[in-house]
Design a protein around this motif. Structure first.
Motif, PDB file in Angstrom:
ATOM      1  N   LEU A 103       0.819  -1.211   0.000  1.00 25.66           N
ATOM      2  CA  LEU A 103       0.000   0.000   0.000  1.00 25.66           C
ATOM      3  C   LEU A 103       0.849   1.255   0.000  1.00 25.66           C
ATOM      4  O   LEU A 103       0.602   2.198  -0.770  1.00 25.66           O
ATOM      5  N   SER A 104       1.876   1.296   0.843  1.00 26.90           N
ATOM      6  CA  SER A 104       2.705   2.496   0.926  1.00 26.90           C
ATOM      7  C   SER A 104       3.448   2.747  -0.381  1.00 26.90           C
ATOM      8  O   SER A 104       3.551   3.891  -0.838  1.00 26.90           O
ATOM      9  N   LEU A 105       3.951   1.685  -1.026  1.00 27.22           N
ATOM     10  CA  LEU A 105       4.664   1.868  -2.289  1.00 27.22           C
ATOM     11  C   LEU A 105       3.700   2.286  -3.399  1.00 27.22           C
ATOM     12  O   LEU A 105       4.031   3.141  -4.236  1.00 27.22           O
ATOM     13  N   THR A 106       2.498   1.715  -3.418  1.00 25.92           N
ATOM     14  CA  THR A 106       1.485   2.143  -4.385  1.00 25.92           C
ATOM     15  C   THR A 106       1.160   3.618  -4.196  1.00 25.92           C
ATOM     16  O   THR A 106       1.035   4.383  -5.166  1.00 25.92           O
ATOM     17  N   MET A 107       1.042   4.035  -2.954  1.00 25.31           N
ATOM     18  CA  MET A 107       0.732   5.425  -2.633  1.00 25.31           C
ATOM     19  C   MET A 107       1.817   6.358  -3.163  1.00 25.31           C
ATOM     20  O   MET A 107       1.526   7.400  -3.765  1.00 25.31           O
ATOM     21  N   PHE A 108       3.063   5.985  -2.958  1.00 27.86           N
ATOM     22  CA  PHE A 108       4.171   6.814  -3.424  1.00 27.86           C
ATOM     23  C   PHE A 108       4.188   6.901  -4.949  1.00 27.86           C
ATOM     24  O   PHE A 108       4.400   7.966  -5.521  1.00 27.86           O
ATOM     25  N   MET A 109       3.975   5.775  -5.610  1.00 24.02           N
ATOM     26  CA  MET A 109       3.999   5.778  -7.074  1.00 24.02           C
ATOM     27  C   MET A 109       2.880   6.635  -7.643  1.00 24.02           C
ATOM     28  O   MET A 109       3.073   7.391  -8.599  1.00 24.02           O
ATOM     29  N   MET A 110       1.692   6.552  -7.055  1.00 26.48           N
ATOM     30  CA  MET A 110       0.573   7.367  -7.519  1.00 26.48           C
ATOM     31  C   MET A 110       0.794   8.839  -7.211  1.00 26.48           C
ATOM     32  O   MET A 110       0.454   9.718  -8.013  1.00 26.48           O
ATOM     33  N   LEU A 111       1.382   9.127  -6.071  1.00 26.80           N
ATOM     34  CA  LEU A 111       1.637  10.521  -5.698  1.00 26.80           C
ATOM     35  C   LEU A 111       2.651  11.165  -6.627  1.00 26.80           C
ATOM     36  O   LEU A 111       2.458  12.294  -7.102  1.00 26.80           O
ATOM     37  N   VAL A 112       3.732  10.463  -6.918  1.00 28.01           N
ATOM     38  CA  VAL A 112       4.756  11.001  -7.821  1.00 28.01           C
ATOM     39  C   VAL A 112       4.181  11.220  -9.214  1.00 28.01           C
ATOM     40  O   VAL A 112       4.413  12.253  -9.849  1.00 28.01           O
TER      41      VAL A 112
END
Length: 340
Positions: free
Chosen positions: A230-239
């Motif tokens: 979840l945290s890595l998905t969040m970072f990828m979507m945010l970037v």
């Protein structure tokens, strides 16, 4: 187990804070926004339409290449149900609130196809944007959960996932936090910004979309969420979102925001981007994963919707006295409900 889950959740929040806090302090040093681009038909023809490839290419790659190549299987029904439930939120944002929240100054950046919305029409790309966004979030999470970070996943047919009394569980902390954010926004508008003509409608919509699923479902989603995925998905979507908006959408007029429905806190260095827009895909990813994991628990349990979510009605198998758990995987689970 409770301590482990709390640690994983706290780590996700800490990872976001490690990026958000220094970025916020740095951006506050900029007091002059870059000069606006003069919007003409030749500035970025079909730019918004073409930019949807930022969602299409990763989604297609995961779905048609990486997952088959790695031999991964995932819950087709949970994925389909999640998209079907989540996309209407994005559609509702455009259909009901685009007239209050958004403007689209650069018509040449789209295909020129208008679709209905209350008060005004919106580009076709808007609806595609939200549909593809939810699909991308879910596929990224599934790929990370089932492959790259599979050591931290809860198997689809494990007892931890399929044994529960009911899925609908009130989470007071989410309710309190969501309410506190809404009160803080209203307090800011009334006593700090002191602008009676404004209402933080966009912020209110985002908070409700993020915290309603969390308030109702987090206690039963939390044990099965792969928090690292979840945290890595969040970072990828945010970037991706920031690249999209800060360098392309706002400077070239693909879309922009009506100030009357914004908090009024804008990031000067990023073409006066409203601060709410930074948190859109954080909220979307958080809510999407909760919904997906809950639906996955329901579909793999073999229970009816009423029994799974409310714990009422006949159980699909005999439950041991004194506990609402199944001793083994129920035979009523169809293979099509499990995995593809």
């Amino acid at each position: 187990m409770r301590n482990l889950l709390s640690s994983a959740f706290s780590m996700t929040v800490a990872m976001l804070a490690m990026v958000i806090i220094p970025a916020t302090l740095t951006l506050q040093t900029v007091h002059t926004s870059p000069p606006p681009v003069q919007i003409t038909p030749s500035v970025s023809p079909y730019g918004y339409a073409m930019s949807l490839l930022l969602f299409i290419v990763p989604s297609a790659s995961i779905l048609f290449w990486f997952i088959p190549q790695e031999g991964l299987k995932f819950s087709r029904r949970a994925f389909g149900w999640s998209v079907a439930l989540l996309f209407p939120l994005g559609g509702a944002l455009d259909f009901f609130f685009a007239q209050y929240f958004f403007i689209y100054p650069n018509v040449s950046a789209t295909l020129g196809i208008k679709v209905p919305a209350l008060g005004q029409s919106v580009p076709l790309e808007e609806y595609a944007f939200y549909l593809l966004g939810f699909v991308t979030v879910l596929l990224l999470y599934i790929w990370l959960d089932e492959y790259w970070l599979s050591a931290y996943t809860v198997p689809a047919l494990s007892q931890q996932r399929i044994t529960f009394d009911r899925l609908l569980r009130f989470h007071p902390a989410s309710f309190i936090l969501g309410g506190a954010l809404l009160l803080a926004a209203l307090f800011y508008e009334r006593y700090i910004a002191k602008d009676p003509t404004k209402f933080p409608g966009y912020f209110v919509f985002l908070v409700l979309c993020a915290f309603i699923p969390s308030t109702a479902l987090l206690p039963t989603a939390r044990p099965v969420i792969n928090w690292r995925a979840l945290s890595l998905t969040m970072f990828m979507m945010l970037v991706t979102s920031l690249l999209w908006e800060v360098t392309l959408a706002l400077p070239y007029g693909w879309w922009n925001f009506r100030p009357q429905q914004m908090l009024g806190v804008r990031i000067t260095a990023w073409s006066l981007l409203p601060v709410e827009e930074i948190y859109v895909w954080i909220a979307v990813t958080y809510a999407s994963v909760i919904v997906y994991e809950i639906i996955k628990r329901w579909k793999t349990s073999g229970r009816s919707m009423l029994h799974a979510f409310l714990g009422v009605g006949p159980a699909p198998w005999p439950l041991p006295l004194g506990r609402a758990e199944a001793p083994k995987v129920p035979s009523v689970i169809r293979s099509s409900d499990r995995l593809i």
